[in-house]
Design a protein around this motif. Structure first.
Motif, PDB file in Angstrom:
ATOM      1  N   MET A  16       0.826  -1.209   0.000  1.00  0.00           N
ATOM      2  CA  MET A  16       0.000   0.000   0.000  1.00  0.00           C
ATOM      3  C   MET A  16       0.856   1.253   0.000  1.00  0.00           C
ATOM      4  O   MET A  16       0.541   2.241  -0.672  1.00  0.00           O
ATOM      5  CB  MET A  16      -0.930  -0.009   1.205  1.00  0.00           C
ATOM      6  N   ALA A  17       1.952   1.218   0.751  1.00  0.00           N
ATOM      7  CA  ALA A  17       2.869   2.362   0.776  1.00  0.00           C
ATOM      8  C   ALA A  17       3.502   2.568  -0.598  1.00  0.00           C
ATOM      9  O   ALA A  17       3.669   3.701  -1.058  1.00  0.00           O
ATOM     10  CB  ALA A  17       3.935   2.149   1.839  1.00  0.00           C
ATOM     11  N   GLU A  18       3.860   1.456  -1.249  1.00  0.00           N
ATOM     12  CA  GLU A  18       4.446   1.538  -2.597  1.00  0.00           C
ATOM     13  C   GLU A  18       3.445   2.137  -3.587  1.00  0.00           C
ATOM     14  O   GLU A  18       3.809   2.959  -4.429  1.00  0.00           O
ATOM     15  CB  GLU A  18       4.873   0.148  -3.075  1.00  0.00           C
ATOM     16  N   ILE A  19       2.181   1.697  -3.471  1.00  0.00           N
ATOM     17  CA  ILE A  19       1.135   2.195  -4.374  1.00  0.00           C
ATOM     18  C   ILE A  19       0.924   3.684  -4.158  1.00  0.00           C
ATOM     19  O   ILE A  19       0.792   4.460  -5.117  1.00  0.00           O
ATOM     20  CB  ILE A  19      -0.190   1.434  -4.153  1.00  0.00           C
ATOM     21  N   GLU A  20       0.896   4.106  -2.904  1.00  0.00           N
ATOM     22  CA  GLU A  20       0.711   5.525  -2.600  1.00  0.00           C
ATOM     23  C   GLU A  20       1.853   6.360  -3.162  1.00  0.00           C
ATOM     24  O   GLU A  20       1.637   7.439  -3.734  1.00  0.00           O
ATOM     25  CB  GLU A  20       0.615   5.717  -1.083  1.00  0.00           C
ATOM     26  N   ASP A  21       3.078   5.856  -3.011  1.00  0.00           N
ATOM     27  CA  ASP A  21       4.243   6.552  -3.567  1.00  0.00           C
ATOM     28  C   ASP A  21       4.180   6.591  -5.095  1.00  0.00           C
ATOM     29  O   ASP A  21       4.507   7.602  -5.725  1.00  0.00           O
ATOM     30  CB  ASP A  21       5.522   5.847  -3.105  1.00  0.00           C
ATOM     31  N   GLN A  25       4.199   9.817  -7.787  1.00  0.00           N
ATOM     32  CA  GLN A  25       5.118   9.911  -8.935  1.00  0.00           C
ATOM     33  C   GLN A  25       4.340   9.997 -10.246  1.00  0.00           C
ATOM     34  O   GLN A  25       4.714  10.749 -11.160  1.00  0.00           O
ATOM     35  CB  GLN A  25       6.033   8.686  -8.967  1.00  0.00           C
ATOM     36  N   LEU A  26       3.248   9.214 -10.336  1.00  0.00           N
ATOM     37  CA  LEU A  26       2.441   9.210 -11.553  1.00  0.00           C
ATOM     38  C   LEU A  26       1.852  10.600 -11.809  1.00  0.00           C
ATOM     39  O   LEU A  26       1.875  11.097 -12.944  1.00  0.00           O
ATOM     40  CB  LEU A  26       1.316   8.177 -11.426  1.00  0.00           C
ATOM     41  N   THR A  27       1.345  11.247 -10.780  1.00  0.00           N
ATOM     42  CA  THR A  27       0.785  12.592 -10.913  1.00  0.00           C
ATOM     43  C   THR A  27       1.833  13.567 -11.435  1.00  0.00           C
ATOM     44  O   THR A  27       1.564  14.388 -12.321  1.00  0.00           O
ATOM     45  CB  THR A  27       0.237  13.086  -9.562  1.00  0.00           C
ATOM     46  N   GLU A  28       3.038  13.469 -10.906  1.00  0.00           N
ATOM     47  CA  GLU A  28       4.120  14.377 -11.303  1.00  0.00           C
ATOM     48  C   GLU A  28       4.510  14.181 -12.765  1.00  0.00           C
ATOM     49  O   GLU A  28       4.657  15.155 -13.519  1.00  0.00           O
ATOM     50  CB  GLU A  28       5.333  14.163 -10.395  1.00  0.00           C
ATOM     51  N   VAL A  29       4.695  12.919 -13.180  1.00  0.00           N
ATOM     52  CA  VAL A  29       5.130  12.683 -14.567  1.00  0.00           C
ATOM     53  C   VAL A  29       4.008  13.010 -15.550  1.00  0.00           C
ATOM     54  O   VAL A  29       4.272  13.454 -16.675  1.00  0.00           O
ATOM     55  CB  VAL A  29       5.635  11.235 -14.778  1.00  0.00           C
ATOM     56  N   THR A 208      -6.621   9.255 -12.654  1.00  0.00           N
ATOM     57  CA  THR A 208      -7.835   9.852 -12.092  1.00  0.00           C
ATOM     58  C   THR A 208      -8.700   8.789 -11.429  1.00  0.00           C
ATOM     59  O   THR A 208      -9.297   9.014 -10.370  1.00  0.00           O
ATOM     60  CB  THR A 208      -8.637  10.566 -13.202  1.00  0.00           C
ATOM     61  N   LEU A 209      -8.761   7.622 -12.043  1.00  0.00           N
ATOM     62  CA  LEU A 209      -9.527   6.503 -11.479  1.00  0.00           C
ATOM     63  C   LEU A 209      -8.978   6.102 -10.114  1.00  0.00           C
ATOM     64  O   LEU A 209      -9.742   5.842  -9.175  1.00  0.00           O
ATOM     65  CB  LEU A 209      -9.467   5.326 -12.450  1.00  0.00           C
ATOM     66  N   ARG A 210      -7.663   6.098  -9.995  1.00  0.00           N
ATOM     67  CA  ARG A 210      -7.025   5.735  -8.713  1.00  0.00           C
ATOM     68  C   ARG A 210      -7.385   6.735  -7.618  1.00  0.00           C
ATOM     69  O   ARG A 210      -7.760   6.355  -6.511  1.00  0.00           O
ATOM     70  CB  ARG A 210      -5.503   5.701  -8.875  1.00  0.00           C
ATOM     71  N   THR A 211      -7.252   8.026  -7.927  1.00  0.00           N
ATOM     72  CA  THR A 211      -7.400   9.057  -6.885  1.00  0.00           C
ATOM     73  C   THR A 211      -8.854   9.387  -6.571  1.00  0.00           C
ATOM     74  O   THR A 211      -9.206   9.600  -5.412  1.00  0.00           O
ATOM     75  CB  THR A 211      -6.668  10.344  -7.308  1.00  0.00           C
ATOM     76  N   LYS A 212      -9.707   9.432  -7.589  1.00  0.00           N
ATOM     77  CA  LYS A 212     -11.081   9.893  -7.364  1.00  0.00           C
ATOM     78  C   LYS A 212     -12.078   8.777  -7.095  1.00  0.00           C
ATOM     79  O   LYS A 212     -13.136   9.018  -6.522  1.00  0.00           O
ATOM     80  CB  LYS A 212     -11.562  10.710  -8.569  1.00  0.00           C
ATOM     81  N   VAL A 213     -11.754   7.563  -7.556  1.00  0.00           N
ATOM     82  CA  VAL A 213     -12.728   6.472  -7.449  1.00  0.00           C
ATOM     83  C   VAL A 213     -12.244   5.353  -6.536  1.00  0.00           C
ATOM     84  O   VAL A 213     -12.850   5.063  -5.508  1.00  0.00           O
ATOM     85  CB  VAL A 213     -13.076   5.916  -8.850  1.00  0.00           C
ATOM     86  N   LEU A 214     -11.128   4.733  -6.884  1.00  0.00           N
ATOM     87  CA  LEU A 214     -10.681   3.541  -6.161  1.00  0.00           C
ATOM     88  C   LEU A 214     -10.190   3.851  -4.757  1.00  0.00           C
ATOM     89  O   LEU A 214     -10.275   3.004  -3.863  1.00  0.00           O
ATOM     90  CB  LEU A 214      -9.573   2.844  -6.960  1.00  0.00           C
TER      91      LEU A 214
END
Length: 479
Positions: A16-21, A25-29, A208-214
Protein backbone atom coordinates in the motif's frame (compact mmCIF):
# COMPACT_ATOMS: atom_id res chain seq x y z
CA UNK A 1 -0.33 -18.84 12.34
CA UNK A 2 0.10 -15.45 14.04
CA UNK A 3 3.52 -15.02 12.45
CA UNK A 4 2.05 -15.71 9.01
CA UNK A 5 -0.77 -13.22 9.63
CA UNK A 6 1.66 -10.57 10.84
CA UNK A 7 3.87 -11.20 7.80
CA UNK A 8 0.87 -10.87 5.51
CA UNK A 9 -0.24 -7.63 7.14
CA UNK A 10 3.25 -6.14 6.96
CA UNK A 11 3.54 -7.10 3.32
CA UNK A 12 0.12 -5.56 2.59
CA UNK A 13 1.11 -2.33 4.33
CA UNK A 14 4.35 -2.29 2.35
CA UNK A 15 2.47 -2.74 -0.94
CA UNK A 16 0.00 0.00 0.00
CA UNK A 17 2.87 2.36 0.78
CA UNK A 18 4.45 1.54 -2.60
CA UNK A 19 1.14 2.19 -4.37
CA UNK A 20 0.71 5.53 -2.60
CA UNK A 21 4.24 6.55 -3.57
CA UNK A 22 3.59 5.41 -7.14
CA UNK A 23 0.45 7.55 -7.36
CA UNK A 24 2.43 10.63 -6.33
CA UNK A 25 5.12 9.91 -8.93
CA UNK A 26 2.44 9.21 -11.55
CA UNK A 27 0.79 12.59 -10.91
CA UNK A 28 4.12 14.38 -11.30
CA UNK A 29 5.13 12.68 -14.57
CA UNK A 30 1.63 13.15 -16.03
CA UNK A 31 1.76 16.89 -15.31
CA UNK A 32 5.23 17.15 -16.85
CA UNK A 33 4.12 15.13 -19.87
CA UNK A 34 1.06 17.34 -20.40
CA UNK A 35 3.19 20.50 -20.20
CA UNK A 36 5.63 19.01 -22.74
CA UNK A 37 2.78 18.29 -25.16
CA UNK A 38 1.39 21.80 -24.82
CA UNK A 39 4.78 23.47 -25.14
CA UNK A 40 6.11 21.71 -28.21
CA UNK A 41 4.63 18.43 -29.41
CA UNK A 42 1.08 19.54 -30.23
CA UNK A 43 2.39 22.42 -32.36
CA UNK A 44 4.54 19.91 -34.25
CA UNK A 45 1.56 17.60 -34.70
CA UNK A 46 -0.53 20.45 -36.12
CA UNK A 47 2.28 21.36 -38.51
CA UNK A 48 2.44 17.74 -39.70
CA UNK A 49 -1.30 17.84 -40.36
CA UNK A 50 -0.83 21.06 -42.35
CA UNK A 51 1.72 19.31 -44.55
CA UNK A 52 -0.55 16.27 -44.81
CA UNK A 53 -3.54 18.39 -45.92
CA UNK A 54 -1.50 20.46 -48.38
CA UNK A 55 -0.15 17.27 -50.00
CA UNK A 56 -3.63 15.76 -50.25
CA UNK A 57 -5.12 19.00 -51.63
CA UNK A 58 -2.47 18.99 -54.37
CA UNK A 59 -3.55 15.51 -55.49
CA UNK A 60 -7.25 16.28 -55.07
CA UNK A 61 -7.06 19.41 -57.26
CA UNK A 62 -5.02 17.54 -59.87
CA UNK A 63 -7.64 14.77 -60.02
CA UNK A 64 -10.35 17.42 -60.50
CA UNK A 65 -8.37 19.24 -63.19
CA UNK A 66 -7.88 16.02 -65.16
CA UNK A 67 -11.55 15.07 -64.81
CA UNK A 68 -10.71 11.88 -62.93
CA UNK A 69 -13.15 12.75 -60.16
CA UNK A 70 -16.31 14.87 -60.15
CA UNK A 71 -16.48 18.29 -58.49
CA UNK A 72 -18.86 18.55 -55.54
CA UNK A 73 -21.05 21.60 -56.23
CA UNK A 74 -22.07 21.80 -52.55
CA UNK A 75 -18.53 21.47 -51.18
CA UNK A 76 -18.21 25.07 -50.00
CA UNK A 77 -21.64 25.07 -48.38
CA UNK A 78 -20.86 22.26 -45.93
CA UNK A 79 -20.77 23.37 -42.28
CA UNK A 80 -18.71 21.17 -39.94
CA UNK A 81 -19.10 21.33 -36.16
CA UNK A 82 -17.20 18.17 -35.26
CA UNK A 83 -14.80 15.81 -37.00
CA UNK A 84 -16.33 12.84 -38.77
CA UNK A 85 -14.62 10.08 -40.73
CA UNK A 86 -16.03 9.86 -44.28
CA UNK A 87 -17.48 6.59 -45.56
CA UNK A 88 -14.91 3.78 -45.86
CA UNK A 89 -17.15 0.82 -46.71
CA UNK A 90 -17.80 -0.78 -50.10
CA UNK A 91 -19.26 1.42 -52.81
CA UNK A 92 -22.95 0.91 -53.52
CA UNK A 93 -24.00 -0.47 -56.87
CA UNK A 94 -23.79 2.15 -59.57
CA UNK A 95 -21.09 4.62 -60.59
CA UNK A 96 -18.35 4.29 -57.96
CA UNK A 97 -16.67 7.44 -59.30
CA UNK A 98 -19.58 9.62 -58.08
CA UNK A 99 -19.43 8.06 -54.61
CA UNK A 100 -15.64 8.19 -54.45
CA UNK A 101 -15.65 11.87 -55.54
CA UNK A 102 -18.05 12.78 -52.72
CA UNK A 103 -15.90 10.89 -50.21
CA UNK A 104 -12.79 12.81 -51.29
CA UNK A 105 -14.66 16.12 -51.13
CA UNK A 106 -15.80 15.31 -47.58
CA UNK A 107 -12.28 14.17 -46.69
CA UNK A 108 -10.79 17.47 -47.89
CA UNK A 109 -13.36 19.44 -45.86
CA UNK A 110 -12.68 17.36 -42.75
CA UNK A 111 -8.91 17.90 -43.06
CA UNK A 112 -9.46 21.62 -43.58
CA UNK A 113 -11.58 21.76 -40.41
CA UNK A 114 -8.96 19.78 -38.47
CA UNK A 115 -6.09 22.04 -39.54
CA UNK A 116 -7.84 25.41 -39.38
CA UNK A 117 -10.48 25.13 -36.66
CA UNK A 118 -9.76 22.15 -34.40
CA UNK A 119 -8.35 22.66 -30.91
CA UNK A 120 -4.95 21.09 -30.33
CA UNK A 121 -4.69 20.84 -26.55
CA UNK A 122 -4.18 18.00 -24.07
CA UNK A 123 -7.51 18.59 -22.32
CA UNK A 124 -9.47 18.69 -25.58
CA UNK A 125 -7.91 15.70 -27.32
CA UNK A 126 -9.65 12.92 -25.41
CA UNK A 127 -9.33 9.23 -26.23
CA UNK A 128 -12.55 9.35 -28.25
CA UNK A 129 -11.41 12.38 -30.27
CA UNK A 130 -8.03 10.75 -30.93
CA UNK A 131 -9.87 7.66 -32.16
CA UNK A 132 -11.78 9.83 -34.68
CA UNK A 133 -8.57 11.55 -35.83
CA UNK A 134 -6.94 8.13 -36.29
CA UNK A 135 -9.88 7.10 -38.45
CA UNK A 136 -9.40 10.24 -40.52
CA UNK A 137 -5.68 9.57 -41.01
CA UNK A 138 -6.42 5.97 -42.02
CA UNK A 139 -9.34 6.90 -44.30
CA UNK A 140 -6.85 6.18 -47.07
CA UNK A 141 -3.73 4.24 -46.09
CA UNK A 142 -1.12 6.27 -47.95
CA UNK A 143 1.64 3.93 -46.74
CA UNK A 144 0.09 0.81 -48.33
CA UNK A 145 -1.68 1.86 -51.52
CA UNK A 146 -2.40 -1.08 -53.81
CA UNK A 147 -4.75 -1.94 -56.64
CA UNK A 148 -5.33 -5.28 -54.90
CA UNK A 149 -6.23 -3.70 -51.56
CA UNK A 150 -9.34 -4.99 -49.83
CA UNK A 151 -10.06 -1.46 -48.55
CA UNK A 152 -12.40 0.19 -51.13
CA UNK A 153 -10.94 3.69 -50.71
CA UNK A 154 -7.36 2.43 -51.10
CA UNK A 155 -8.23 0.49 -54.23
CA UNK A 156 -10.15 3.41 -55.77
CA UNK A 157 -7.35 5.86 -54.94
CA UNK A 158 -4.74 3.64 -56.58
CA UNK A 159 -6.89 3.34 -59.69
CA UNK A 160 -7.27 7.12 -59.98
CA UNK A 161 -3.53 7.64 -59.37
CA UNK A 162 -2.67 5.17 -62.14
CA UNK A 163 -5.01 7.04 -64.49
CA UNK A 164 -3.40 10.35 -63.51
CA UNK A 165 0.09 8.96 -64.13
CA UNK A 166 -0.78 7.64 -67.58
CA UNK A 167 0.75 10.11 -70.02
CA UNK A 168 1.20 12.70 -67.28
CA UNK A 169 3.27 15.79 -68.08
CA UNK A 170 6.39 16.39 -65.93
CA UNK A 171 4.61 18.88 -63.64
CA UNK A 172 1.67 16.52 -62.96
CA UNK A 173 4.04 13.60 -62.38
CA UNK A 174 5.99 15.73 -59.90
CA UNK A 175 2.81 16.72 -58.03
CA UNK A 176 1.75 13.07 -57.78
CA UNK A 177 5.12 11.72 -56.64
CA UNK A 178 5.78 14.53 -54.17
CA UNK A 179 2.24 14.35 -52.80
CA UNK A 180 2.36 10.60 -52.23
CA UNK A 181 5.78 10.85 -50.61
CA UNK A 182 4.66 13.57 -48.18
CA UNK A 183 1.42 11.77 -47.34
CA UNK A 184 3.27 8.56 -46.57
CA UNK A 185 5.93 10.31 -44.45
CA UNK A 186 3.53 12.49 -42.49
CA UNK A 187 1.18 9.54 -41.89
CA UNK A 188 3.97 7.76 -39.99
CA UNK A 189 4.88 10.90 -38.04
CA UNK A 190 1.24 11.72 -37.18
CA UNK A 191 0.53 8.17 -36.00
CA UNK A 192 3.58 8.39 -33.73
CA UNK A 193 2.31 11.62 -32.12
CA UNK A 194 -1.20 10.21 -31.74
CA UNK A 195 0.12 7.07 -30.06
CA UNK A 196 2.00 9.19 -27.51
CA UNK A 197 -1.19 11.18 -26.84
CA UNK A 198 -3.25 8.00 -26.59
CA UNK A 199 -0.78 6.43 -24.13
CA UNK A 200 -0.83 9.60 -22.05
CA UNK A 201 -4.64 9.65 -21.99
CA UNK A 202 -4.81 6.03 -20.88
CA UNK A 203 -2.48 6.64 -17.95
CA UNK A 204 -4.17 9.97 -17.09
CA UNK A 205 -7.53 8.16 -17.00
CA UNK A 206 -6.07 5.45 -14.78
CA UNK A 207 -4.50 8.08 -12.52
CA UNK A 208 -7.83 9.85 -12.09
CA UNK A 209 -9.53 6.50 -11.48
CA UNK A 210 -7.03 5.73 -8.71
CA UNK A 211 -7.40 9.06 -6.89
CA UNK A 212 -11.08 9.89 -7.36
CA UNK A 213 -12.73 6.47 -7.45
CA UNK A 214 -10.68 3.54 -6.16
CA UNK A 215 -9.13 5.41 -3.24
CA UNK A 216 -12.48 5.58 -1.43
CA UNK A 217 -13.51 1.95 -2.05
CA UNK A 218 -12.62 -1.23 -0.20
CA UNK A 219 -11.44 -4.32 -2.18
CA UNK A 220 -14.94 -5.78 -2.31
CA UNK A 221 -16.49 -2.57 -3.64
CA UNK A 222 -13.64 -2.09 -6.15
CA UNK A 223 -14.56 -5.40 -7.78
CA UNK A 224 -18.23 -4.44 -8.28
CA UNK A 225 -18.67 -3.27 -11.89
CA UNK A 226 -22.12 -1.66 -11.36
CA UNK A 227 -20.80 0.28 -8.34
CA UNK A 228 -17.68 1.37 -10.26
CA UNK A 229 -19.75 2.63 -13.20
CA UNK A 230 -21.96 4.63 -10.82
CA UNK A 231 -18.92 6.05 -9.01
CA UNK A 232 -17.17 6.99 -12.26
CA UNK A 233 -20.30 8.76 -13.51
CA UNK A 234 -20.39 10.79 -10.29
CA UNK A 235 -16.66 11.53 -9.86
CA UNK A 236 -15.59 11.62 -13.55
CA UNK A 237 -18.60 13.09 -15.41
CA UNK A 238 -18.53 12.65 -19.16
CA UNK A 239 -15.85 9.95 -19.00
CA UNK A 240 -16.64 6.49 -20.49
CA UNK A 241 -16.04 3.30 -18.53
CA UNK A 242 -13.03 1.30 -19.75
CA UNK A 243 -12.97 -2.12 -18.01
CA UNK A 244 -9.65 -3.01 -19.64
CA UNK A 245 -7.97 -0.04 -17.93
CA UNK A 246 -9.40 -1.10 -14.59
CA UNK A 247 -7.88 -4.52 -15.20
CA UNK A 248 -4.49 -2.87 -15.85
CA UNK A 249 -4.73 -1.06 -12.50
CA UNK A 250 -5.48 -4.35 -10.72
CA UNK A 251 -2.39 -5.94 -12.27
CA UNK A 252 -0.24 -2.91 -11.35
CA UNK A 253 -1.48 -3.12 -7.75
CA UNK A 254 -0.73 -6.82 -7.43
CA UNK A 255 2.31 -8.30 -5.68
CA UNK A 256 4.09 -8.66 -9.03
CA UNK A 257 2.99 -5.23 -10.24
CA UNK A 258 6.15 -3.22 -9.51
CA UNK A 259 7.64 -3.96 -12.94
CA UNK A 260 4.42 -2.78 -14.60
CA UNK A 261 4.36 0.42 -12.54
CA UNK A 262 8.01 1.15 -13.37
CA UNK A 263 7.25 0.61 -17.04
CA UNK A 264 4.42 3.17 -16.93
CA UNK A 265 6.60 5.80 -15.24
CA UNK A 266 9.43 5.20 -17.68
CA UNK A 267 7.06 5.52 -20.64
CA UNK A 268 5.73 8.88 -19.41
CA UNK A 269 9.02 10.57 -18.55
CA UNK A 270 9.63 13.56 -20.82
CA UNK A 271 12.65 12.81 -23.04
CA UNK A 272 15.67 14.95 -22.32
CA UNK A 273 17.13 17.19 -24.99
CA UNK A 274 20.64 15.80 -24.79
CA UNK A 275 21.97 17.96 -27.59
CA UNK A 276 20.60 21.17 -26.03
CA UNK A 277 20.24 22.39 -29.58
CA UNK A 278 17.44 24.69 -30.59
CA UNK A 279 14.21 22.91 -31.44
CA UNK A 280 13.07 23.15 -35.05
CA UNK A 281 11.12 26.35 -35.59
CA UNK A 282 7.54 26.17 -36.76
CA UNK A 283 7.45 27.57 -40.28
CA UNK A 284 6.04 31.07 -39.97
CA UNK A 285 6.22 31.29 -43.75
CA UNK A 286 3.97 28.23 -43.96
CA UNK A 287 1.29 30.01 -41.92
CA UNK A 288 1.39 33.05 -44.22
CA UNK A 289 1.27 30.93 -47.37
CA UNK A 290 -1.73 29.07 -45.90
CA UNK A 291 -3.37 32.51 -45.53
CA UNK A 292 -2.59 33.38 -49.15
CA UNK A 293 -3.96 30.01 -50.28
CA UNK A 294 -7.13 30.73 -48.32
CA UNK A 295 -7.75 34.19 -49.78
CA UNK A 296 -6.78 32.86 -53.21
CA UNK A 297 -9.55 30.26 -53.00
CA UNK A 298 -12.11 33.06 -53.38
CA UNK A 299 -11.31 33.20 -57.13
CA UNK A 300 -13.94 30.55 -57.90
CA UNK A 301 -16.71 32.50 -56.17
CA UNK A 302 -15.68 35.77 -57.83
CA UNK A 303 -15.76 34.10 -61.27
CA UNK A 304 -19.26 32.77 -60.57
CA UNK A 305 -20.39 36.19 -59.34
CA UNK A 306 -18.94 37.89 -62.44
CA UNK A 307 -21.07 35.74 -64.75
CA UNK A 308 -24.21 36.56 -62.76
CA UNK A 309 -23.43 40.29 -62.66
CA UNK A 310 -22.99 40.35 -66.44
CA UNK A 311 -26.44 38.80 -66.85
CA UNK A 312 -27.99 41.23 -64.37
CA UNK A 313 -26.38 44.27 -66.03
CA UNK A 314 -27.51 43.05 -69.45
CA UNK A 315 -31.06 42.58 -68.13
CA UNK A 316 -31.21 46.12 -66.74
CA UNK A 317 -29.71 47.56 -69.92
CA UNK A 318 -32.31 45.69 -71.99
CA UNK A 319 -35.07 47.50 -70.14
CA UNK A 320 -33.68 50.84 -71.36
CA UNK A 321 -35.00 50.51 -74.89
CA UNK A 322 -37.21 53.56 -75.28
CA UNK A 323 -37.17 55.98 -78.22
CA UNK A 324 -34.70 58.43 -76.66
CA UNK A 325 -32.37 55.59 -75.60
CA UNK A 326 -32.31 54.24 -79.16
CA UNK A 327 -31.79 57.73 -80.64
CA UNK A 328 -28.91 58.42 -78.27
CA UNK A 329 -27.15 55.21 -79.29
CA UNK A 330 -27.60 55.99 -83.01
CA UNK A 331 -26.09 59.48 -82.58
CA UNK A 332 -23.13 58.07 -80.64
CA UNK A 333 -22.49 55.54 -83.42
CA UNK A 334 -22.70 58.25 -86.12
CA UNK A 335 -20.17 60.38 -84.25
CA UNK A 336 -17.95 57.36 -83.51
CA UNK A 337 -18.35 58.25 -79.87
CA UNK A 338 -17.79 55.73 -77.11
CA UNK A 339 -21.00 54.77 -75.24
CA UNK A 340 -21.50 56.46 -71.89
CA UNK A 341 -20.03 54.46 -69.04
CA UNK A 342 -22.52 52.40 -67.06
CA UNK A 343 -22.59 53.95 -63.61
CA UNK A 344 -24.50 52.29 -60.77
CA UNK A 345 -25.30 54.25 -57.62
CA UNK A 346 -24.92 51.78 -54.75
CA UNK A 347 -25.09 52.06 -50.98
CA UNK A 348 -23.57 50.00 -48.17
CA UNK A 349 -22.91 50.30 -44.44
CA UNK A 350 -19.43 51.33 -43.36
CA UNK A 351 -18.27 48.36 -41.20
CA UNK A 352 -16.28 50.61 -38.85
CA UNK A 353 -18.46 53.70 -38.44
CA UNK A 354 -21.75 51.91 -38.99
CA UNK A 355 -23.09 54.66 -41.27
CA UNK A 356 -24.44 54.31 -44.84
CA UNK A 357 -21.97 55.12 -47.63
CA UNK A 358 -23.06 56.00 -51.17
CA UNK A 359 -20.71 55.21 -54.04
CA UNK A 360 -20.79 55.42 -57.83
CA UNK A 361 -19.55 52.20 -59.44
CA UNK A 362 -18.28 52.28 -63.01
CA UNK A 363 -19.48 48.79 -63.87
CA UNK A 364 -17.15 48.20 -66.82
CA UNK A 365 -14.06 49.22 -64.84
CA UNK A 366 -15.20 47.22 -61.82
CA UNK A 367 -15.71 44.08 -63.93
CA UNK A 368 -12.26 44.47 -65.46
CA UNK A 369 -10.81 44.77 -61.96
CA UNK A 370 -12.64 41.57 -60.95
CA UNK A 371 -11.07 39.69 -63.87
CA UNK A 372 -7.59 41.02 -63.05
CA UNK A 373 -8.00 40.11 -59.40
CA UNK A 374 -9.13 36.60 -60.28
CA UNK A 375 -5.90 35.95 -62.17
CA UNK A 376 -3.92 37.04 -59.12
CA UNK A 377 -6.04 34.91 -56.77
CA UNK A 378 -5.65 31.80 -58.93
CA UNK A 379 -1.87 32.15 -58.55
CA UNK A 380 -2.19 32.66 -54.76
CA UNK A 381 -4.40 29.58 -54.37
CA UNK A 382 -1.77 27.35 -55.99
CA UNK A 383 0.00 24.84 -53.76
CA UNK A 384 2.42 23.78 -56.49
CA UNK A 385 4.18 25.22 -59.52
CA UNK A 386 5.95 28.50 -60.25
CA UNK A 387 3.55 30.74 -58.26
CA UNK A 388 3.88 28.56 -55.16
CA UNK A 389 7.67 28.45 -55.50
CA UNK A 390 7.75 32.23 -55.80
CA UNK A 391 5.79 32.59 -52.56
CA UNK A 392 8.20 30.23 -50.82
CA UNK A 393 11.16 32.31 -51.99
CA UNK A 394 9.67 35.52 -50.57
CA UNK A 395 10.64 36.86 -47.14
CA UNK A 396 8.17 36.84 -44.25
CA UNK A 397 7.75 40.62 -44.43
CA UNK A 398 6.95 40.42 -48.17
CA UNK A 399 4.40 37.67 -47.54
CA UNK A 400 2.76 39.71 -44.76
CA UNK A 401 2.38 42.73 -47.08
CA UNK A 402 1.00 40.52 -49.87
CA UNK A 403 -1.47 38.80 -47.55
CA UNK A 404 -2.73 42.02 -45.94
CA UNK A 405 -3.14 43.74 -49.33
CA UNK A 406 -5.19 40.89 -50.79
CA UNK A 407 -7.36 40.61 -47.69
CA UNK A 408 -8.11 44.36 -47.95
CA UNK A 409 -8.81 44.08 -51.69
CA UNK A 410 -11.24 41.18 -51.27
CA UNK A 411 -12.94 42.84 -48.30
CA UNK A 412 -13.53 45.96 -50.43
CA UNK A 413 -14.73 43.90 -53.39
CA UNK A 414 -17.03 41.86 -51.11
CA UNK A 415 -18.56 45.08 -49.78
CA UNK A 416 -19.24 46.50 -53.26
CA UNK A 417 -20.56 43.17 -54.57
CA UNK A 418 -23.07 43.02 -51.71
CA UNK A 419 -24.19 46.55 -52.57
CA UNK A 420 -24.52 45.65 -56.27
CA UNK A 421 -26.62 42.60 -55.35
CA UNK A 422 -29.03 44.87 -53.47
CA UNK A 423 -28.95 47.46 -56.29
CA UNK A 424 -29.92 44.99 -59.04
CA UNK A 425 -32.81 43.56 -57.02
CA UNK A 426 -34.08 47.05 -56.20
CA UNK A 427 -33.80 48.31 -59.79
CA UNK A 428 -35.58 45.25 -61.16
CA UNK A 429 -38.62 45.92 -59.02
CA UNK A 430 -40.97 43.37 -57.53
CA UNK A 431 -42.33 42.18 -60.85
CA UNK A 432 -38.88 41.29 -62.30
CA UNK A 433 -36.91 40.51 -59.14
CA UNK A 434 -36.97 36.77 -59.84
CA UNK A 435 -35.12 37.46 -63.11
CA UNK A 436 -32.12 38.87 -61.24
CA UNK A 437 -29.39 36.36 -60.36
CA UNK A 438 -28.68 36.45 -56.61
CA UNK A 439 -25.09 36.08 -55.35
CA UNK A 440 -25.58 35.52 -51.60
CA UNK A 441 -24.10 31.95 -51.53
CA UNK A 442 -20.98 33.09 -53.39
CA UNK A 443 -20.63 36.11 -51.09
CA UNK A 444 -20.80 33.75 -48.08
CA UNK A 445 -18.00 31.62 -49.55
CA UNK A 446 -15.90 34.75 -50.15
CA UNK A 447 -16.50 35.76 -46.52
CA UNK A 448 -15.29 32.35 -45.32
CA UNK A 449 -12.09 32.78 -47.36
CA UNK A 450 -11.52 36.20 -45.78
CA UNK A 451 -12.07 34.76 -42.29
CA UNK A 452 -9.62 31.90 -42.88
CA UNK A 453 -6.98 34.23 -44.30
CA UNK A 454 -7.36 36.57 -41.32
CA UNK A 455 -7.05 33.63 -38.93
CA UNK A 456 -3.71 32.71 -40.49
CA UNK A 457 -2.59 36.36 -40.32
CA UNK A 458 -3.49 36.61 -36.61
CA UNK A 459 -1.85 33.25 -35.90
CA UNK A 460 1.35 34.46 -37.54
CA UNK A 461 1.28 37.73 -35.55
CA UNK A 462 0.69 35.88 -32.28
CA UNK A 463 3.58 33.47 -32.85
CA UNK A 464 5.94 36.26 -33.88
CA UNK A 465 4.97 38.27 -30.81
CA UNK A 466 5.59 35.25 -28.57
CA UNK A 467 8.98 34.72 -30.19
CA UNK A 468 9.92 38.37 -29.60
CA UNK A 469 8.86 38.19 -25.95
CA UNK A 470 10.99 35.08 -25.42
CA UNK A 471 13.97 36.81 -27.02
CA UNK A 472 13.56 39.77 -24.67
CA UNK A 473 13.67 37.32 -21.75
CA UNK A 474 16.79 35.72 -23.17
CA UNK A 475 14.99 32.49 -23.98
CA UNK A 476 15.39 30.67 -27.30
CA UNK A 477 13.32 27.85 -28.67
CA UNK A 478 14.07 24.52 -27.08
CA UNK A 479 15.60 25.92 -23.86
Amino acid sequence: MKIALISFLLHTIFIMAEIEDYQKQLTEVLEARAAWFEKSELAKLKEEFRTFHTAFAGLYNLFLKKGLIIADVYKNEVKISELEVPETGPFEEGDWKDQYSLRLSNYDNQLDFLVNFYQFSVDFLSMEKIKTILGLVRFIDWTKLSSNSEAPNNKATMEVINQAKAGADPLSASIINEGLSKLSRTTGSILSYLKMLSDYNREAYKGTLRTKVLGSLNPGEASSIPLLKKKIAAEMPGQPFYPELLEEINKENSKAGKALRDKVLKQLVVPEDKSKMEAPQISFKGILIEGLNAIGSSNTSINEIAAKLDENAEFLEGRKNGFWDKLKRVIQQMLNKEPDPTIFDVEYIDPIKGVPIKEKVDFSNFRSEMDRKCRTLIALSSRTGAAFNKMQSMSESQLVVLLEKNIRDIQTMHKILGALDDFFKLEAGREDRDKVKGIKPELATMKNAIVKANQRRHEYSAQKEEEEQLKKLGITSGT
